[in-house]
Design an enzyme around this catalytic site. Structure first.
Site, PDB file in Angstrom:
ATOM      1  CD  GLU A  26     -69.882  63.995  24.203  1.00 34.80           C
ATOM      2  OE1 GLU A  26     -69.756  63.681  25.326  1.00 34.80           O
ATOM      3  OE2 GLU A  26     -70.679  63.860  23.195  1.00 34.80           O
ATOM      4  CG  HIS A  39     -78.088  67.662  26.138  1.00 31.46           C
ATOM      5  ND1 HIS A  39     -78.401  68.441  24.888  1.00 31.46           N
ATOM      6  CD2 HIS A  39     -76.697  68.254  26.110  1.00 31.46           C
ATOM      7  CE1 HIS A  39     -77.405  69.055  24.425  1.00 31.46           C
ATOM      8  NE2 HIS A  39     -76.148  68.895  25.068  1.00 31.46           N
ATOM      9  CE  LYS A  42     -69.570  61.213  27.311  1.00 30.38           C
ATOM     10  NZ  LYS A  42     -69.871  62.207  28.474  1.00 30.38           N
ATOM     11  CB  SER A  73     -73.057  67.755  23.915  1.00 32.56           C
ATOM     12  OG  SER A  73     -71.760  67.538  23.930  1.00 32.56           O
ATOM     13  CG  MET A 114     -70.717  70.535  30.618  1.00 33.88           C
ATOM     14  SD  MET A 114     -71.755  72.135  30.305  1.00 33.88           S
ATOM     15  CE  MET A 114     -73.303  71.322  30.069  1.00 33.88           C
ATOM     16  CG  ASN A 136     -76.622  70.507  20.527  1.00 27.60           C
ATOM     17  OD1 ASN A 136     -76.702  71.728  20.978  1.00 27.60           O
ATOM     18  ND2 ASN A 136     -75.784  69.867  21.242  1.00 27.60           N
ATOM     19  CG  ASP A 150     -62.729  64.922  38.013  1.00 30.48           C
ATOM     20  OD1 ASP A 150     -61.713  64.331  37.570  1.00 30.48           O
ATOM     21  OD2 ASP A 150     -63.572  65.781  37.415  1.00 30.48           O
TER      22      ASP A 150
HETATM   23  P1  NAD Z   1     -64.499  68.925  30.985  1.00 30.93           P
HETATM   24  O1  NAD Z   1     -63.426  68.389  30.244  1.00 30.93           O
HETATM   25  O2  NAD Z   1     -64.522  70.414  31.468  1.00 30.93           O
HETATM   26  O3  NAD Z   1     -64.774  67.936  32.225  1.00 30.93           O
HETATM   27  C1  NAD Z   1     -64.718  66.564  32.209  1.00 30.93           C
HETATM   28  C2  NAD Z   1     -64.434  66.038  33.496  1.00 30.93           C
HETATM   29  O4  NAD Z   1     -64.473  64.641  33.602  1.00 30.93           O
HETATM   30  C3  NAD Z   1     -63.026  66.525  33.967  1.00 30.93           C
HETATM   31  O5  NAD Z   1     -62.928  67.257  35.287  1.00 30.93           O
HETATM   32  C4  NAD Z   1     -62.106  65.191  34.116  1.00 30.93           C
HETATM   33  O6  NAD Z   1     -61.142  65.434  35.080  1.00 30.93           O
HETATM   34  C5  NAD Z   1     -63.427  64.257  34.517  1.00 30.93           C
HETATM   35  N1  NAD Z   1     -63.005  62.944  34.075  1.00 30.93           N
HETATM   36  C6  NAD Z   1     -62.320  62.330  33.143  1.00 30.93           C
HETATM   37  N2  NAD Z   1     -61.967  61.074  33.410  1.00 30.93           N
HETATM   38  C7  NAD Z   1     -62.771  60.779  34.626  1.00 30.93           C
HETATM   39  C8  NAD Z   1     -63.049  59.418  35.187  1.00 30.93           C
HETATM   40  N3  NAD Z   1     -62.210  58.238  34.731  1.00 30.93           N
HETATM   41  N4  NAD Z   1     -63.491  59.551  36.359  1.00 30.93           N
HETATM   42  C9  NAD Z   1     -64.153  60.627  36.834  1.00 30.93           C
HETATM   43  N5  NAD Z   1     -63.797  61.884  36.213  1.00 30.93           N
HETATM   44  C10 NAD Z   1     -63.306  61.786  34.896  1.00 30.93           C
HETATM   45  O7  NAD Z   1     -65.879  68.571  30.078  1.00 30.93           O
HETATM   46  P2  NAD Z   1     -67.273  69.194  29.951  1.00 30.93           P
HETATM   47  O8  NAD Z   1     -67.330  70.411  29.046  1.00 30.93           O
HETATM   48  O9  NAD Z   1     -67.671  69.350  31.257  1.00 30.93           O
HETATM   49  O10 NAD Z   1     -68.040  68.070  29.326  1.00 30.93           O
HETATM   50  C11 NAD Z   1     -68.475  67.037  29.949  1.00 30.93           C
HETATM   51  C12 NAD Z   1     -69.582  66.343  29.074  1.00 30.93           C
HETATM   52  O11 NAD Z   1     -70.427  67.083  28.990  1.00 30.93           O
HETATM   53  C13 NAD Z   1     -69.101  65.788  27.884  1.00 30.93           C
HETATM   54  O12 NAD Z   1     -69.748  64.390  27.572  1.00 30.93           O
HETATM   55  C14 NAD Z   1     -69.782  66.981  26.921  1.00 30.93           C
HETATM   56  O13 NAD Z   1     -70.158  66.574  25.776  1.00 30.93           O
HETATM   57  C15 NAD Z   1     -71.073  67.270  27.796  1.00 30.93           C
HETATM   58  N6  NAD Z   1     -71.519  68.658  27.313  1.00 30.93           N
HETATM   59  C16 NAD Z   1     -70.682  69.620  27.341  1.00 30.93           C
HETATM   60  C17 NAD Z   1     -71.333  70.949  27.099  1.00 30.93           C
HETATM   61  C18 NAD Z   1     -70.202  72.173  27.072  1.00 30.93           C
HETATM   62  O14 NAD Z   1     -70.682  73.120  26.476  1.00 30.93           O
HETATM   63  N7  NAD Z   1     -69.168  72.070  27.551  1.00 30.93           N
HETATM   64  C19 NAD Z   1     -72.512  70.903  26.948  1.00 30.93           C
HETATM   65  C20 NAD Z   1     -73.426  69.993  27.052  1.00 30.93           C
HETATM   66  C21 NAD Z   1     -72.870  68.801  27.332  1.00 30.93           C
END
Ligand code: NAD
Length: 733
Positions: free
Chosen positions: A412, A460, A417, A439, A334, A510, A353
Site C-alpha cells: 500500500e 477492492h 503503485k 484498501s 491478497m 471500510n 512479483d
Molecule cells: P502483502 O505484503 O502480503 O503483498 C504485497 C506483495 O507485493 C508482496 O508479495 C511483494 O513482494 C509484492 N511487491 C512489492 N513490490 C513489488 C513490485 N515492485 N513488483 C511486483 N510485486 C511487488 O500485501 P497484501 O496484504 O496482499 O496487500 C496488497 C494490497 O492489497 C495493498 O494495497 C492492500 O492495501 C490491499 N488490501 C489488503 C487487504 C488485507 O486484508 N491484507 C484487504 C484489501 C486490500
C-alpha cells in the site's frame, strides 16, 4: 399443462415430468402448484392409472425450491390488507402446496420420485410426499436439503412434518436449522431416500418399485408408526428438544424467528397426526412471512444478491464480455488469493512479483488450497492440476500483452503503485483494464499515474479472498462505463458479488466498519465492561465483537491508517476515543492484535483468547459500577445505529446509489446482522421517523457518531424508505 407432462405406459404407470419452459431450473411458483393440483386430481380419479413416477426433464435440477422472485409484490399487496384478511389470504395461499402434497401421498396409488438432480426446499418436499425416493448416484451436483432458514423462511411444504417423521427430530433439525445440503450417499445413509442408482436407470427402477408395491403408504399413515428417536414426550425424544432449544438460542440470540418457528412446528406437529401437523406448519409459516426479518432476508440474501451477481450494476449501453486472461501484480497475501479464485473460475493468470521466489510463493497458496480440496474429496486430482496449471508465476511484464485485465496488489504505497501502473501499461492491450486492490488510497489519485485513466478502476477484495464474497468496484473521476462493465465481467466470472461505489476515503464497506470498531472503543472509554461490549455485539447479530475484529485486522494497521490520515487531513482528522486508544496500544504496549499474540485480547498458545485485563485504563472516568452498566439491548442499538447512520451518509453522498448494494455489501462485506437484511433495511424497518428520533437522542453522546444526515431527516418527513426513494424495484419497497 405448461410445467409438467403426463404420460401413461401400457401398465397404467403415469410418468410425470417436471420441466418448466424458458427457465434454467425448475422452481415452484403459484402456477406450478396449480398444475400440480390438476395432475394430482387426474391420477387420483383416473382408474386406469395404477401408479406414479415423478421426475424432472432438466439435467441440473429436479426442483430448486420455491420461486422467491414474486415475493416482493406479494408483500406489497398484502401490506394493504387488514391483519385478519392478510392472515387468511396468506394462510390459504401457503396451505395450497401442503394440501396438494397430502393429497398426492394419500391418493391410494404408489408414488415414487426419481430424483435425477438437485432437490432443495420445496423440491425435496415434493419427493418427501412420495412413497419411494431414488436418487442418481452419478450426478456430482445432486444435492438434497431444506435450506429455507438461510433466507429467513421455513420448509412450508410439509418439510417440518415429514422429515422428522422419517429420520427423527434430531437429524431433521440438523438439516433444517443450518440449511445443510447433503449428497445422495449421505441422504441414503440417513434414510432421507431409499435407494441410489445411475441416472439413466432411475425411471425404470422407480417404475419397477411402483409396480411391485401397489399398496404403498407413507409410514406415518400406517397404524404401527413409531417416531424414529421418539417424540417430545418420549424420554429419549425429550432430550432432543431440551438440547435443541438452548442451542438455537445460543446461535441466534433470538434474532432469527425462522429457526424458532421450525422448532415449534416440529415440537407441536409431532404430537398430532399429519393433517393437523401440516396445518400447524402453515400457521407458523403464515406468521413468519409477515415478519420483517423474512422479508428483509429474502430481499437481500436472495433476490438482491442474485441480481448483483448477474451484474445488475452494469452501466446502460455496456455489453457483457469475456475475461479469459488476467495478470495479478503482487503475489502476497491478497494477490495469491485473487490468482487462486481466478484460476478456479477458468481464467489464465500471470502472477507477477518482484522476484521469482515471491511469485512462486503466491502460486504455492493455490496449490495448498487445491490439495485441501482434493484430500476432502471436493475435487479430483485432474481438475486440481488443471486449475493450478492456469497460474503462471513470472517477473516478466511482457506476458501482459494479451490480458483482459490487470489487478495490482502490491504494498500500500502510492509511489510504488504509480510505478507498477506505468510498467504494466507499457505492455497491456489498449482496451485492457487496470484495477487496483488498494484498501485506502483514493482511486482518482492513483489513476494520475495512468496513461489511460478511463480504463483505471478500484477492484477492492476483502480478506481472505477465497472466502469473502464481496468485491467493491471503485469508480474514480475518469473511470469509464466501459471499465466498470469489464470489471463486472471479471467479478461475476469469479462468482463474487460486486457493488459499484464512488471514490472516497475507506470507500463504502471500510468506512462503515470503522464505525463499528469505533463503537467498541467508545463504549470502552465510557466505562462499559469489555465482555459486555463483545457479547452485546454478538447478541446484536455481529459475527465477532468490535474489539475482536480490531485484533483480527491488526491494531498496527489501524494505527498506520490513523497516522496516514492525520498526515493527509490534519491532527483532528479523527474525533473520539479510537485514535488515542489505538495509538497507546501500539506506542506504549506494542499490542498489535492476534498477529503478535496480544491486542485487546491475550492469545495463548493453545489457541484460547482472553480479554486483556488492563483495558479498564481506557475508561475515561473509570469503569461504571455494576448497577450502572448498560443493558445488552442498549449496546445492540448503539452498535447497529452507528453503522446504519454511516451507510445513510454514504447514500446521501452518493458513495453507494442502490439500497440493494448497500444492504448486500453490509452483510457480505463485514457481517452486519444478517437478520436485518442489511444496514438500510434496518433503518427502513424501524422507520425513518422513529430512527431519527432515537439517533437524535444518541447524538448527545457524540454528534460525530450519531449525527443524522439531512437525507434521513427528509425521509422522516416524507415517510419514505430507502427502497421507495432509491430502489429500482418499486414493488419490492
Ligand atoms: P502483502 O505484503 O502480503 O503483498 C504485497 C506483495 O507485493 C508482496 O508479495 C511483494 O513482494 C509484492 N511487491 C512489492 N513490490 C513489488 C513490485 N515492485 N513488483 C511486483 N510485486 C511487488 O500485501 P497484501 O496484504 O496482499 O496487500 C496488497 C494490497 O492489497 C495493498 O494495497 C492492500 O492495501 C490491499 N488490501 C489488503 C487487504 C488485507 O486484508 N491484507 C484487504 C484489501 C486490500
Amino acid at each position: 399443462m405448461k410445467h409438467f407432462t403426463l404420460e401413461t405406459d401400457k401398465d397404467g404407470i403415469a410418468l410425470i415430468t417436471f420441466d418448466s419452459p424458458d427457465v434454467s431450473m425448475n422452481v415452484i411458483s403459484p402456477s406450478v402448484v396449480e398444475e400440480m393440483e390438476e395432475w394430482v386430481e387426474a391420477i387420483t380419479n383416473n382408474a386406469a392409472i395404477t401408479g406414479v413416477v415423478i421426475t424432472s426433464g432438466k439435467s441440473n435440477s429436479f426442483c430448486a425450491g420455491a420461486d422467491l422472485s414474486g415475493l416482493g409484490s406479494t408483500f406489497a399487496d398484502l401490506a394493504k390488507l387488514s391483519a385478519e384478511k392478510r392472515n387468511e389470504k396468506l394462510y390459504n395461499e401457503l396451505f395450497r402446496l401442503n394440501a396438494v402434497l397430502r393429497k398426492l401421498e394419500t391418493c391410494g396409488k404408489p408414488v415414487a420420485a426419481a430424483i435425477n438432480a438437485l432437490a432443495l426446499g420445496g423440491g425435496l418436499e415434493i419427493t418427501l410426499a412420495c412413497h419411494y425416493r431414488i436418487a442418481a448416484s452419478d450426478n456430482a451436483k445432486l444435492k438434497l436439503g431444506l435450506p429455507e432458514a438461510m433466507v429467513g423462511v421455513l420448509p412450508g411444504g410439509g418439510g417440518t412434518q415429514r422429515l422428522p417423521r422419517l429420520i427423527g427430530a434430531m437429524n431433521a433439525f440438523d438439516l433444517m436449522m443450518q440449511g445443510k445440503m447433503i449428497k445422495a450417499d449421505k441422504a441414503l445413509a440417513l434414510g432421507v431416500i431409499h435407494e441410489t442408482a445411475p441416472g439413466a436407470k432411475l425411471v425404470d427402477k422407480a417404475t419397477a418399485w411402483v409396480k411391485a408395491n401397489p399398496d404403498a403408504k407413507q409410514p406415518w399413515d400406517g397404524e404401527k408408526f413409531r417416531l424414529p428417536g421418539g417424540g417430545p414426550y418420549h424420554p429419549k425424544g425429550a432430550q432432543t428438544f431440551m438440547g435443541v432449544a438452548p442451542m438455537i438460542r445460543k446461535n441466534t440470540y433470538g434474532n432469527y424467528p425462522a429457526q424458532r418457528y421450525i422448532l415449534s412446528c416440529v415440537y407441536e406437529g409431532l404430537q398430532v397426526d399429519m393433517d393437523a401437523g401440516l396445518r400447524i406448519e402453515t400457521r407458523y409459516f403464515t406468521k413468519l412471512m409477515q415478519r420483517p426479518e423474512s422479508r428483509n432476508m429474502i430481499r437481500s440474501l436472495f433476490l438482491s444478491k442474485q441480481a448483483l451477481e448477474k451484474g445488475s450494476a452494469r452501466p446502460a449501453g455496456q455489453k457483457k464480455g469475456a475475461v479469459n486472461k488476467i495478470a495479478v501484480i503482487g503475489a502476497g497475501f491478497m494477490g495469491a488469493g485473487i490468482a487462486y479464485v481466478s484460476a478456479m473460475a477458468g481464467i489464465e493468470v500471470a502472477l507477477v512479483d518482484i522476484d521469482m521466489a515471491g511469485a512462486e510463493k503466491g502460486k504455492a497458496f493455490a496449490q495448498k488450497e487445491l490439495e485441501k480440496r482434493v484430500s476432502r474429496k471436493k475435487m479430483d486430482q485432474a481438475k486440481a492440476d488443471a486449475i493450478l496449471a492456469r497460474i503462471t508465476p513470472t517477473t516478466d511484464y511482457s506476458v501482459m500483452k494479451d490480458v483482459d485485465l490487470v489487478v495490482e496488489a502490491v504494498f500500500e504505497n502510492r509511489e510504488l503503485k504509480a510505478k507498477i501502473t506505468k510498467m504494466a501499461e507499457e505492455h497491456m492491450p489498449k482496451d485492457a483494464i487496470f484495477g487496483s486492490n488498494t484498501s485506502t488510497l483514493p482511486i482518482t489519485g492513483l489513476a494520475e499515474a495512468s496513461k489511460r485513466p478511463q480504463n483505471f478502476i478500484g477492484i477492492h477484495f476483502f480478506s481472505p479472498v477465497h472466502k469473502m464474497m464481496l468485491v467493491e468496484l471503485i469508480v474514480g473521476e475518469k473511470t469509464s462505463d466501459y471499465a466498470i462493465s469489464r470489471a463486472l465481467d471479471f467479478v461475476t466470472k469469479i462468482r463474487k458479488t460486486p457493488i459499484v461505489v464512488s471514490d472516497t476515503r475507506g470507500f463504502y464497506a471500510n468506512r462503515c466498519v470503522m464505525r463499528y470498531i469505533e463503537q467498541g472503543m467508545a463504549l470502552l472509554s465510557e466505562g462499559v465492561y469489555p465482555a459486555l461490549i463483545e457479547n452485546g455485539a454478538r447478541m446484536a447479530g455481529m459475527p465477532v465483537g468490535p474489539l475482536s475484529l480490531q485484533d483480527e485486522v491488526a491494531i498496527d494497521l489501524g494505527y498506520k491508517i490513523i497516522k496516514q490520515t492525520e498526515a493527509d487531513l490534519g491532527d483532528d482528522a479523527f474525533k473520539g476515543p479510537t485514535a488515542p486508544i489505538l495509538i497507546a496500544m501500539i506506542e506504549k504496549y506494542d499490542r498489535k492484535g492476534r498477529k503478535n499474540g496480544k491486542g485487546f485480547y491475550d492469545y495463548s498458545e493453545d489457541g484460547k483468547k482472553r480479554l486483556w485485563p488492563e483495558l479498564s485504563q481506557f475508561a475515561l472516568n473509570g469503569v461504571l459500577p455494576e448497577d450502572k452498566q448498560p443493558t445488552p439491548a442498549y449496546i445492540k442499538e448503539r452498535i447497529l445505529y452507528a453503522q446504519a447512520l454511516e451507510a445513510a451518509r454514504c447514500m446521501e453522498e452518493g458513495i453507494v446509489k442502490d439500497p440493494r448494494e448497500a444492504d448486500v455489501a453490509s452483510i457480505l462485506g463485514w457481517g452486519f446482522a444478517p437478520y436485518t437484511g442489511g444496514v438500510l433495511s434496518y433503518i427502513d424497518t424501524i422507520g425513518a421517523a422513529n430512527f431519527v428520533k432515537r439517533a437524535d437522542e444518541l447524538a448527545k453522546i457524540s454528534a460525530d457518531m450519531y449525527g443524522v444526515p439531512d437525507l434521513l431527516r427528509d425521509m422522516a418527513k416524507t415517510g419514505e424508505t430507502f427502497y421507495s426513494r432509491f430502489g429500482k424495484d418499486k414493488k419490492a419497497a
